[in-house]
Design an enzyme around this catalytic site. Structure first.
Site, PDB file in Angstrom:
ATOM      1  N   GLU B 107      32.714  12.420  23.563  1.00 54.53           N
ATOM      2  CA  GLU B 107      31.971  12.008  24.757  1.00 54.53           C
ATOM      3  C   GLU B 107      31.337  13.227  25.406  1.00 54.53           C
ATOM      4  O   GLU B 107      31.999  13.957  26.162  1.00 54.53           O
ATOM      5  CB  GLU B 107      32.967  11.330  25.725  1.00 54.53           C
ATOM      6  CG  GLU B 107      32.459  11.053  27.116  1.00 54.53           C
ATOM      7  CD  GLU B 107      31.911   9.661  27.263  1.00 54.53           C
ATOM      8  OE1 GLU B 107      31.685   8.986  26.230  1.00 54.53           O
ATOM      9  OE2 GLU B 107      31.699   9.236  28.395  1.00 54.53           O
ATOM     10  N   LYS B 236      50.721  -1.367  24.517  1.00 57.07           N
ATOM     11  CA  LYS B 236      49.344  -1.420  23.997  1.00 57.07           C
ATOM     12  C   LYS B 236      48.589  -2.658  24.428  1.00 57.07           C
ATOM     13  O   LYS B 236      47.692  -3.126  23.732  1.00 57.07           O
ATOM     14  CB  LYS B 236      49.366  -1.277  22.461  1.00 57.07           C
ATOM     15  CG  LYS B 236      50.092  -0.007  22.046  1.00 57.07           C
ATOM     16  CD  LYS B 236      50.162   0.233  20.566  1.00 57.07           C
ATOM     17  CE  LYS B 236      50.933   1.545  20.339  1.00 57.07           C
ATOM     18  NZ  LYS B 236      51.151   1.849  18.941  1.00 57.07           N
ATOM     19  N   ASP B 311      49.998   8.658  21.098  1.00 55.44           N
ATOM     20  CA  ASP B 311      49.589   7.427  20.426  1.00 55.44           C
ATOM     21  C   ASP B 311      48.279   6.925  21.050  1.00 55.44           C
ATOM     22  O   ASP B 311      48.242   6.481  22.195  1.00 55.44           O
ATOM     23  CB  ASP B 311      50.693   6.372  20.598  1.00 55.44           C
ATOM     24  CG  ASP B 311      50.434   5.130  19.765  1.00 55.44           C
ATOM     25  OD1 ASP B 311      49.253   4.796  19.520  1.00 55.44           O
ATOM     26  OD2 ASP B 311      51.410   4.487  19.365  1.00 55.44           O
ATOM     27  N   HIS B 411      17.920  11.798  50.925  1.00 50.50           N
ATOM     28  CA  HIS B 411      17.009  12.823  51.426  1.00 50.50           C
ATOM     29  C   HIS B 411      15.573  12.513  51.036  1.00 50.50           C
ATOM     30  O   HIS B 411      14.651  12.652  51.837  1.00 50.50           O
ATOM     31  CB  HIS B 411      17.431  14.206  50.905  1.00 50.50           C
ATOM     32  CG  HIS B 411      18.695  14.679  51.527  1.00 50.50           C
ATOM     33  ND1 HIS B 411      19.507  15.631  50.973  1.00 50.50           N
ATOM     34  CD2 HIS B 411      19.315  14.290  52.676  1.00 50.50           C
ATOM     35  CE1 HIS B 411      20.561  15.824  51.743  1.00 50.50           C
ATOM     36  NE2 HIS B 411      20.459  15.022  52.790  1.00 50.50           N
TER      37      HIS B 411
END
Lengths: 416, 416, 416, 416
Positions: B107, B236, B311, B411
């Site tokens: 990533e 999980k 894991d 802004h």
């Protein structure tokens, strides 16, 4: 100046910052310098981490401050047998035929278990798999003064989806805006944009396109953008909105296994497997307040994601799976086993992201799914379907193991 | 006979099965033979996958049907500055001082973002982090005839926790049974066993120990074991039971950042960050029906898990995080930023599983946390605390980016 | 034969069954006979239950085996001040002006609390309220052979919404089919039909219309109906699908309260209220794994439902509320309080069901909302908006009480 | 001065406020005056609302601003046959024998449906029911400076439960503190206190006792109380913490129905009912992201709550139910139906709150459960068990109706 020792020294002396090294050396040298620096600082030997075998430059889009690579063991299961052929009564799936599925994991016994399930599926004639929904989402949050402005914004959005699509799609050659769904909470308005991103997982594409559409929303309504992601997307969080409405691919796979095969190969019965599935995956998950009604779908999803260069953090929602196992009584009184997995939000791509890295790219080659599909989107569809069948095999194998152990113990009980 | 080409041929000819190769050759040769076979079957070149640099035999506990390895780029962030020193008023945390945190990911921009957050945390004097609960769980499901037997079973369990502990602990030299919590749904009884598994993540230890305890339950009550995991564990899967009651380590990290620092380094204000966090991470996640009230904690958790051999499928629940960001008004009228992350169910270990593989082991070395801690459990506690601070840095950086972009655009609005 | 004593005797002797009494006597006599029978069987005196004051026959569509009535105290709060006027920038709400809101409850202090909140809202100039989504849902579940048939069914449904609408709407003079959303789980296909049911709550209308549409689905696709409700509706269950996508009316109400008013009337500050709301209603509910991010919206919803003849069991999802409270800083440095409630799935009607009973009908009269609205649906919209403002008042009052108690205790702390 | 017209005039003239009327007249006159005022203001005739038949003064603890009463039709179902007798192998339930169950509702067909189910349960020999957990909860939220103080507070609480119990129990003659469970989210600490409140629903008792305990926490730890309820209680919200850990009574009821009885009386088969239950109540609710895995338990809970004076807003979590229905194959090959309901958080009492009102009190008399039980708590336990059997009957009847309709339609299909 490109000597890694020198660079490491300069970092230690505060003359260079650790993330600047690529400015002064090639990527591999920079990684080596960084490794040397860390070795000295932490009194370690990072030989294995440094023993990566791809050009560091290829990882530039994927990492900063690179020191090397994690090597995760990769194995192979399969063939995964998918019956996706178009028939008179249905349009077919994207994946057909037999595919070896590469899995990268450190979880011992996982591949053996999945492989056992795949073998049974093959003998049963293969699994069906279909992507039934597809849409990568991004949901910005806007601030309004209050409910009156919120209602006004929602109305404008519902009336102007075409304008939003035009803006969004101006940023991408592939993506198509499928839908914009508004949600109001007090003075916050969330707009969930869903895109067909073809063979890309599409998170970046969706983000950029949505950013463009947000400018129109801000220009035409009283709403002001607070954050390009307002968590109704919902990326990398276990959210019901994904489990219900889907994200990426919603994909289902199933198989009907003759009772004889269940007994011979899985050493149990359809009824015993169905019971274990109901008590564990349905009732147990219900009691746990879970969004995951499965045994260990995440194992297969995570291992396939690692092998093929998907986003490992998306395992969180990509593993959202409902597993069903039912005994279907035949006319002869015996019972076959119907088994299915339904993954609501499997985000996968065959282009972009980590898919271009060498080992990951090869893993996609094994599947025959590297790069864009023909038609566009078909490779990512097929990858989703194959992962789903892999998950089905894993569920089948584990549930059968639980059920047969139970049967075995039942037999012992009788023997007492 | 140990020629890989020969072995591949035999597999192709159906004389050998793909998972049997280790019986006929050393592990590296077996992997090579398998690779050759797959290359031929799929018309691919798996050179990169085959270019792993550890002895295949070391991965034996972690994979079957090995063909090589996935290489995931690894980088370094930090130092992570953790204030864990014991003081007069508190017992201290397990982690103290500065640590480099290795992260493996594909990533792009993730490490840069986390690193920016860590820099601000360091300038602010470091973060606090504490493990506030610890217990690895396994919850078998039993079948009873009905509610009367269920009530009887629950009563027996509540009265005999000591006997269960004795049985469970007989299987392990380290683990301690902390608690057994019964849950009844019709004719299913679930018993959630929680263990202190010290420096091991402990899933296997908990499973084996619970198996032993189940034999006592079956012998002494009318209950029959259906499955050693009944999904109230919950492993999980994204389950509320973990988010509420915890699994593995429940860990919280926080930091107070002076307003000046927020402005200088993050180019926004505490108020703007707090607003973005509330609308996105709290209200947005609420509306999404989410169990994850954070921006992208899963990114850091997943990358740290990959680097350190955890894991990867447990990222599903390990990333369960609530992020809070508040503006704390000072006496001088300015506002500082209080930021925290609370991870309910972070399952980590520094021994066992994938932690022994070469690159992963080195990553733990960088942290100074390889192997068992002194006292036992302290290394895993420290790892949990450091990952939590990493996640805090990631949240801080992303929320600040959203808030500053928003300020920037505000802004621009003024400039129109 | 219409003597209640005789009838009761016959029931006792087994000559008549308890639910058959209306066949032999008028409804009031039947109720009396049943009461006599129960009094004798249970040795009780049911004078109060028998002291209902409406003709029993009027309750025939609402109850079987009637013995009398529960009398629930009803009080009045208000006026509820709703700013629904159409302005240049928005289309207005359905409710405008001041309304007394009748509430039936046994929860002491509830009306006093709501009334305090309504007083503050009035002084602040009234609340805004808007219905932002409307659709009563019914979601049948169908059985298919497997995923291939499921995909085929989904495709047919997506292509034939018009045909389904024609069938569905043939059963109703008012209802309109808005949408049909398919969901696939293995060999189950769920179709969530959403209807505009105007001023009726519409559950029955939606069920009948969906039943008709199901016949087309069964005729044209391989799907077989298993149950007319497959729980994706989701009626009378706390489901994320309702919290996310809405059911009945999705309605939001809000108010901006000047800081001075917060201090004078609520004896606290906007900041203190915002803090209590964030820690309790947002973070606390997040940690609880909740679908309800509010303090006690269910109290107002339930009491309004009872008073106005709504379905009391739908309180389960009708109370699904996210409450936000923020301090909005003014240019002069002081802070005003922005407060909102967003109810995702408020199922209400002003015709049908319990709304026709005498006391309930009068309660709707008080609101000026008895019967069908002009245009159709506007009465139910207005009822939703007024209940939302009532819930807002309740939230405001309770949060202020918590915050002021806290402030008081803070003051005490200072005094030590 | 006690003339209601005069009082109404004074309210209209602004001389009296609407909630002050009880200061100037008896409660019935005050209610009449208020009614007159509302009638004039809203141009209505509130004759039916005014036609309540209990002394208004008795409702003083239950309502403010009373104008009359809502009359909700009440009927009777039953007998509810509960097998609670103690046997050699189990300790028995609190409810035994046959009970008529009063239900107040406006939902037509509900009582007929429940009654049908109860008839089948009686013929099957009655249902089993057990309270398997009991504890009314209140969870205050405290503010700390950060995680270090949070950890310190948690540690102190875990070490000082006895001191907290002493403080809490000093405020009540009946209640017992069972447990205090700490939860940390950043700088918020939640303490979930659970009490045995015997025959009282116990919310007020728990709140007062917790308030006392909080003073010790504030005195002995750095934590400051922000709100006496921090939503981890969780009262009147659909929260997983209640569904998982329970609140009030966790109660399960079940029955085994011979296959012949299923066919004769329910006109379907155990297999068909089991299928409908799995697809709708388990899989359907799973896909809906639900905390309620049942068909319409809320109908029975809400109607019993109204009839017996429970808190109608607690229906939200009291209806949290998992329904299971399985076909149990017999040795002769036929299948019996096992049906169960498990209500995780049924908050009920037989003393206090609305139970003292005349009609509600009589309803409890019908059940033989008015007032405190012997031993204390047994009446509320029995009420919980009977409501659970009522809910079981409702589930059974509705699922059977769905399954038989399906069978009927299947027969039609065959006839084509």
């Amino acid at each position: 100046m490109t000597d890694p020792e020198d660079l490491a020294t300069q970092v230690r002396d505060g003359e260079l910052r650790i993330h600047e090294l690529e400015e002064y050396a090639d990527h591999d040298t920079a990684a080596e310098a960084r490794r040397l620096y860390v070795e000295q600082e932490t009194d370690t030997d990072l030989e294995s981490i440094g023993d990566y075998t791809f050009p560091a430059e290829r990882a530039e889009p994927n990492i900063e401050n690179m020191i090397g690579a994690a090597q995760i063991p990769m194995g192979i299961v399969g063939p995964v047998d998918v019956n996706g052929e178009e028939t008179s009564s249905n349009g077919g799936g994207a994946a057909t035929g037999e595919h070896y599925l590469p899995l990268a994991t450190t979880e011992g016994a996982l591949l053996a278990s999945v492989n056992r399930g795949l073998g049974v599926i093959r003998t049963a004639g293969g699994a069906d798999a279909r992507v039934t929904k597809n849409g990568m989402t991004r949901a910005p949050v806007f601030r309004v003064k209050g409910v009156a402005e919120a209602a006004e914004t929602v109305e404008w959005v519902n009336d102007n989806v075409d304008a939003l699509a035009e803006a969004a799609e101006s940023t991408t050659s592939h993506g198509e805006l499928l839908d914009v769904e508004p949600y109001v909470v007090g003075d916050s308005v969330y707009l969930r944009f869903a895109y067909d991103t073809k063979d890309a997982m599409g998170m970046n594409m969706a983000t950029i396109a949505t950013g463009e559409a947000c400018e129109i929303v801000e220009a035409e309504t009283p709403a002001s953008l607070v954050a390009l992601s307002g968590n109704l997307c919902s990326d990398k969080k276990p959210a019901a909105i994904n489990a219900v409405e889907g994200r990426g691919r919603s994909v289902t796979a199933d198989v009907l296994i003759p009772g004889e095969l269940v007994e011979e190969r899985l050493h149990t019965t359809a009824d015993a497997i169905a019971e274990a599935n109901t008590r564990k995956n349905l009732t147990g998950s219900a009691k746990a307040g879970s969004l995951g009604f499965n045994a260990h779908a995440a194992n297969v999803v995570a291992a396939a994601f690692l092998a093929t260069g998907q986003d490992e953090a998306q395992v969180v929602e990509a593993a959202n799976t409902i597993t069903t196992m039912d005994a279907r009584q035949r006319e002869d009184g015996a019972s076959d086993l119907y088994a299915s997995v339904s993954l609501a939000s499997l985000e996968v791509g065959t282009v972009g992201g980590g898919t271009k890295l060498p080992t990951q790219s090869e893993a996609l080659e094994i599947l025959g799914l590297r790069g864009g599909g023909e038609p566009a989107g078909s490779n990512a569809d097929a990858l989703a379907e194959i992962i789903a069948v892999g998950a089905l095999a894993g569920e089948l194998s584990l549930l059968a193991a639980l059920a047969s152990r139970h049967l075995a113990s039942a037999h012992e009980d009788l023997g007492r």
